[in-house]
Design an enzyme around this catalytic site. Structure first.
Site, PDB file in Angstrom:
ATOM      1  N   PHE A 142       1.214  -1.046  -0.063  1.00 33.38           N
ATOM      2  CA  PHE A 142       0.019  -0.233   0.123  1.00 33.38           C
ATOM      3  C   PHE A 142       1.458   1.331   0.065  1.00 33.38           C
ATOM      4  O   PHE A 142       1.858   1.335   0.361  1.00 33.38           O
ATOM      5  CB  PHE A 142      -1.056   0.294   1.154  1.00 33.38           C
ATOM      6  CG  PHE A 142      -1.423  -1.224   1.492  1.00 33.38           C
ATOM      7  CD1 PHE A 142      -1.712  -2.401   2.370  1.00 33.38           C
ATOM      8  CD2 PHE A 142      -3.134  -1.282   0.521  1.00 33.38           C
ATOM      9  CE1 PHE A 142      -2.597  -3.278   2.276  1.00 33.38           C
ATOM     10  CE2 PHE A 142      -3.975  -2.509   0.856  1.00 33.38           C
ATOM     11  CZ  PHE A 142      -3.568  -3.669   1.695  1.00 33.38           C
ATOM     12  N   GLU A 144      -0.022   5.353   0.760  1.00 33.33           N
ATOM     13  CA  GLU A 144      -1.109   6.272   1.341  1.00 33.33           C
ATOM     14  C   GLU A 144      -0.098   7.025   2.234  1.00 33.33           C
ATOM     15  O   GLU A 144       0.125   6.646   3.301  1.00 33.33           O
ATOM     16  CB  GLU A 144      -2.610   5.163   2.500  1.00 33.33           C
ATOM     17  CG  GLU A 144      -2.876   3.776   1.354  1.00 33.33           C
ATOM     18  CD  GLU A 144      -3.967   2.753   1.949  1.00 33.33           C
ATOM     19  OE1 GLU A 144      -4.078   3.689   3.389  1.00 33.33           O
ATOM     20  OE2 GLU A 144      -4.702   2.304   1.700  1.00 33.33           O
ATOM     21  N   GLY A 145      -1.330   8.096   1.910  1.00 36.93           N
ATOM     22  CA  GLY A 145      -0.741   9.075   2.512  1.00 36.93           C
ATOM     23  C   GLY A 145       1.081   9.149   2.798  1.00 36.93           C
ATOM     24  O   GLY A 145       0.769   9.551   2.281  1.00 36.93           O
ATOM     25  N   GLU A 146       1.311   9.258   3.825  1.00 32.91           N
ATOM     26  CA  GLU A 146       2.396   9.750   4.291  1.00 32.91           C
ATOM     27  C   GLU A 146       3.536   8.640   4.098  1.00 32.91           C
ATOM     28  O   GLU A 146       4.486   8.910   4.663  1.00 32.91           O
ATOM     29  CB  GLU A 146       3.046  10.460   6.300  1.00 32.91           C
ATOM     30  CG  GLU A 146       2.290  11.684   5.326  1.00 32.91           C
ATOM     31  CD  GLU A 146       3.312  13.010   4.372  1.00 32.91           C
ATOM     32  OE1 GLU A 146       3.991  12.989   4.005  1.00 32.91           O
ATOM     33  OE2 GLU A 146       2.469  13.962   3.686  1.00 32.91           O
ATOM     34  N   HIS A 148       4.611   4.690   3.061  1.00 34.75           N
ATOM     35  CA  HIS A 148       4.433   2.843   2.387  1.00 34.75           C
ATOM     36  C   HIS A 148       4.736   2.116   3.203  1.00 34.75           C
ATOM     37  O   HIS A 148       5.380   2.210   4.429  1.00 34.75           O
ATOM     38  CB  HIS A 148       7.109   3.146   1.848  1.00 34.75           C
ATOM     39  CG  HIS A 148       6.628   3.977   0.559  1.00 34.75           C
ATOM     40  ND1 HIS A 148       6.225   4.004  -0.854  1.00 34.75           N
ATOM     41  CD2 HIS A 148       7.148   5.156   0.784  1.00 34.75           C
ATOM     42  CE1 HIS A 148       6.774   5.276  -1.039  1.00 34.75           C
ATOM     43  NE2 HIS A 148       7.577   6.206  -0.564  1.00 34.75           N
ATOM     44  N   ILE A 149       4.272   1.003   2.565  1.00 38.30           N
ATOM     45  CA  ILE A 149       4.470  -0.040   3.442  1.00 38.30           C
ATOM     46  C   ILE A 149       4.071  -1.330   2.527  1.00 38.30           C
ATOM     47  O   ILE A 149       3.779  -2.018   1.385  1.00 38.30           O
ATOM     48  CB  ILE A 149       2.010  -0.321   4.041  1.00 38.30           C
ATOM     49  CG1 ILE A 149       1.420   1.283   3.976  1.00 38.30           C
ATOM     50  CG2 ILE A 149       1.739  -1.381   4.301  1.00 38.30           C
ATOM     51  CD1 ILE A 149       1.753   1.056   5.731  1.00 38.30           C
ATOM     52  N   SER A 150       5.503  -1.803   2.787  1.00 39.15           N
ATOM     53  CA  SER A 150       6.183  -2.748   3.225  1.00 39.15           C
ATOM     54  C   SER A 150       5.989  -4.281   3.583  1.00 39.15           C
ATOM     55  O   SER A 150       5.930  -4.301   4.134  1.00 39.15           O
ATOM     56  CB  SER A 150       7.411  -2.999   2.179  1.00 39.15           C
ATOM     57  OG  SER A 150       7.381  -1.537   1.114  1.00 39.15           O
ATOM     58  N   LYS A 163       6.279  -0.414   8.263  1.00 41.76           N
ATOM     59  CA  LYS A 163       5.332   1.270   7.840  1.00 41.76           C
ATOM     60  C   LYS A 163       6.716   2.558   7.699  1.00 41.76           C
ATOM     61  O   LYS A 163       7.761   1.992   8.924  1.00 41.76           O
ATOM     62  CB  LYS A 163       4.973   1.330   9.146  1.00 41.76           C
ATOM     63  CG  LYS A 163       3.715   2.710   8.575  1.00 41.76           C
ATOM     64  CD  LYS A 163       3.086   3.346   9.962  1.00 41.76           C
ATOM     65  CE  LYS A 163       2.604   4.656   9.556  1.00 41.76           C
ATOM     66  NZ  LYS A 163       1.273   4.707  10.506  1.00 41.76           N
ATOM     67  N   ASP A 270      -8.117   7.916  14.785  1.00 45.50           N
ATOM     68  CA  ASP A 270      -8.441   7.230  12.930  1.00 45.50           C
ATOM     69  C   ASP A 270      -8.864   6.396  12.989  1.00 45.50           C
ATOM     70  O   ASP A 270      -8.491   5.564  11.738  1.00 45.50           O
ATOM     71  CB  ASP A 270      -6.844   7.751  12.861  1.00 45.50           C
ATOM     72  CG  ASP A 270      -6.978   8.813  11.337  1.00 45.50           C
ATOM     73  OD1 ASP A 270      -8.457   8.769  10.880  1.00 45.50           O
ATOM     74  OD2 ASP A 270      -6.359   8.309   9.904  1.00 45.50           O
TER      75      ASP A 270
END
Length: 732
Positions: A142, A144-146, A148-150, A163, A270
């Site tokens: 993903f 998303e926003g600020e 990177h999700i690996s 994250k 959130d």
């Protein structure tokens, strides 16, 4: 000195002197980030960025140039920060800047690469896995926003989420880690809350990055899961008791999480569909992302506007357990009602009752059409929504009180049954054809476009992260392909995004060629480790995705996708060849990747050429058919219009009336057929030739806009001819 751009300015709340004082006191902060008046500012690549935690880079474009064009206050915070940064740069000598790591020198530069070795940074939490021998399983699963999700995979095959912040923001990740540590220490771990292990240095493209590592939750986000669950209910795969019982199970689990956080004095701030993931293996919902957490009573660092509680506005009450309860219910409402179909309706507005008109309109077949957010009668469900979202914070129940509401107390099913239903939804017969069921929205494409422009700006300053931009481009190709199939985005926006992607590839190629002259400089050489990591984490996923694409059957609507995939392979080859020429011996691994890229490119070129030739042939046939219709098209169109406007329509009646109606229809049909009698054979032969061509052309969007116009003209002519050909069979 380069000019400084200001983004996201706000009314003044700090003097110039205090801004200077703030920087002087906190110049050693590792990111070039300031916190002034409760607002966070990020400074990177000669920009002062107001950090907007809801949409990230998509909102940074707001206010660009307003300061320097004189449209904003001379005494605003952003102007004060700009003056401060100018003064800091002037008063700090070049020698001093070079001697101060992660200080004022980094306020004006790109994100530096960490020099720490791969592995845990500091002491991980108890039970953390061994990272020795870890590898990148998925880069940018993903983006998303600020963040990177690996996905990182350990040598024991355990998959971990990494994250990684897009810019220098170690402080944010560290603060999030500290929140989890505090919760674990104070209230313990919770099975429905993300399980975090600590900070680590992980491979990312051709760089090393610091990341917050946590267990992967393999499954779907909340909206996708409940949409599929609702489809199963509508299709009769589960009954109403099972559907609503599962909804109530989810509500209990999420409220148990907010109660657990409250025991530790932490507020999430959130909770939303994107931050609730359902575990495919267990069926359990898991709340993730404490990036915007706060302590109870504090103002939140940020929130998502369409879900937040009303008391979280600027200057109002601080965050609390009750504001998290509000978020849980607005999240459930969004997923149950399907608010994504109408982005103008916000879930935190609750339900709207309509008594003067039907709550549901009917479709052409007489079936009710659900209208998100509209209620016609009061039920336990509507009372639950209203009792949470429609009252002030003082009157709102906390987590335990909400769980006692009549809606969550009655009609429940046992937990194991609910979890089994969710597991079947995620993995069984109730699964959709594709796990990627989230629609691509215009807003999503705007965010991706902004990210591309950020990469282009980095290229202009010779600070392009090659691995990052190629990984992002691979993600964007998938998004654009999906958006074109779904048809939910305006064609002009699709065309603009496609042009921006192709421009980025050209910039990358120019950037690589411009760096070739620097290859003899040891500072620009790429180590064998980074080259290998680039191939494994960037090239390999792209190759696998494109290979799957090549194995599919393609139509003319896929030409644009294949053109982009071909450009992606060309660029990967250009970059990898350049890396191979930088003084290091070329390894067998590199040769293997070069051969695979070349073979994939050749195969793709052949498929693309075949499709393009077939499309040119179809265009020629289409032109011939349209010309053939010239002798009868106008007469046939007018005759059919007269038939439609004069024929009697009977919706119901006795058998006698029905017989009379049929006789009248036959008379009108005979008159119409007489008008076109000399063209009957021409129209019949026309449809024999046009229908196969229309099937070949399909209905999807095509790159050739003129071809689309001609296709729709042929479709109209075929419809006219077909209807006239059927008149005799239907009525005579």
């Amino acid at each position: 000195m380069k000019s400084v751009k200001i983004m996201g300015t706000m009314p003044p709340s700090i003097s110039l002197a205090k801004a200077h004082e703030r920087i002087s006191q906190h110049w050693q902060n590792p990111v070039g980030e300031l916190n002034i008046g409760g607002k966070r500012y990020r400074i990177i690549d000669n920009q002062v960025l107001r950090l907007n935690p809801h949409s990230g880079f998509s909102l940074f474009r707001e206010g660009v140039g307003k300061i320097f064009s004189g449209k904003m206050f001379n005494f605003s915070i952003a102007r004060n920060l700009t003056d401060t940064l100018h003064a800091a740069q002037k008063t700090t000598s070049q020698e001093l800047r070079s001697d101060i790591p992660n200080a004022l020198s980094n306020l004006f530069g790109a994100k530096p690469q960490t020099e720490l070795p791969l592995g845990w940074k500091g002491e991980p939490l108890s039970g953390a896995p061994d990272l020795e021998g870890m590898r990148v399983a998925e880069t940018d699963k993903f983006a998303e926003g600020e963040s990177h999700i690996s996905i990182i995979e350990t040598k024991d095959k355990q998959r971990l989420v990494a994250k990684i912040e897009r810019s220098i923001a170690e402080g944010h990740l560290f603060a999030e880690l500290e929140a989890y540590k505090h919760i674990y220490k104070t209230a313990g771990k919770h099975p429905n809350l993300a399980n975090v292990h600590g900070m680590a240095v992980v491979p990312y493209g051709n760089r090393k990055e610091e990341a917050l590592l946590m267990d992967e939750v393999d499954g779907w986000r909340c909206s996708d899961t409940l949409r599929t669950l609702a489809d199963s209910w509508k299709q009769g795969k589960i009954n109403s008791e099972a559907y609503w019982g599962t909804i109530k199970f989810i509500a209990h689990r999420l409220l148990d999480v907010t109660n657990h956080l409250a025991k530790a004095g932490v507020v999430h701030n959130d909770i939303k569909p994107g931050n609730v993931v359902f575990d495919r293996a267990s069926g359990e919902p898991v709340v993730i992302d404490l990036g915007l957490h706060s302590r109870s009573g504090e103002q939140p660092k940020g929130f998502t506007e369409s879900f937040k509680a009303p008391e979280l506005g600027v200057g109002n009450l601080g965050a609390s357990e009750k504001s998290d309860v509000f978020l849980v219910v607005s999240t459930l409402l969004h997923c149950i009602e399907g608010f994504e179909k109408n982005p103008e309706i916000k879930p935190n507005q609750g339900l709207r009752f309509i008594t003067s008109e039907p709550a549901h309109v009917m479709d052409e077949n007489g079936y009710p059409i659900h209208r998100p957010g509209i209620a016609g009668v009061e039920t336990a469900y509507t009372r639950f929504i209203t009792d949470i979202l429609g009252v002030s914070a003082d009157s709102r129940p906390d987590s335990n009180e909400a769980r006692l509401h009549e809606f969550l107390s009655d009609g429940t099913i046992d937990e194991e049954s609910a979890k089994q239903i969710l597991k079947d939804t995620l993995t069984g017969e109730m699964s959709p054809l594709s796990t990627d069921v989230r629609r691509i929205t215009p807003k999503k494409l705007r965010e991706l476009s902004d990210l591309l422009r950020t990469h282009l700006s980095s290229a202009a300053t010779k600070q392009l992260d090659m691995g990052g931009v190629l990984s992002d481009l691979d993600t964007m190709l998938v998004a654009l392909d999906k958006a074109e199939r779904e048809g939910g985005v305006d064609k002009d926006q699709l065309k603009s995004f496609n042009s921006l992607i192709l421009k980025t590839y050209r910039v990358i190629e120019d950037y690589v060629k411009g760096r070739e002259g620097d290859t003899k400089n040891s500072s620009t050489e790429v180590s064998p480790y980074h080259r290998s990591n680039f191939m494994l984490s960037i090239v390999e996923p792209s190759l696998q995705r494109i290979q799957k694409h090549l194995d599919q059957t393609h139509s003319f609507s896929d030409i644009g996708s294949l053109v982009r995939a071909h450009k992606h392979l060309e660029t990967l080859l250009e970059v990898l060849v350049t890396l191979s020429q930088q003084g290091q011996p070329v390894s067998s691994e590199t040769y293997g990747f070069l051969n695979r890229l070349t073979e994939a490119k050749i195969t793709l070129s052949q498929q693309l050429n075949t499709l393009q030739q077939q499309q040119e042939s179809a265009k020629a046939q289409l032109s011939i058919l349209i010309n053939r219709s010239g002798s009868w098209a106008d007469v046939a169109r007018q005759s059919l219009q007269r038939f439609d406007s004069t024929r009697p329509v009977v919706k119901f009646g006795t058998e006698q009336y029905t017989a009379i109606h049929r006789q009248m229809m036959a008379a009108h049909a005979a008159i119409t057929l007489q008008e076109v009698s000399e063209f009957t054979d021409d129209m019949r032969n026309f449809t024999v030739d046009s229908i196969p061509l229309l099937i070949q052309l399909g209905r999807s969007s095509l790159m050739d806009e003129h071809l689309v116009e001609q296709r729709e003209k042929l479709r109209e002519l075929t419809t006219i001819a077909e209807r006239l050909n059927r008149l005799e069979r239907e009525w005579m």
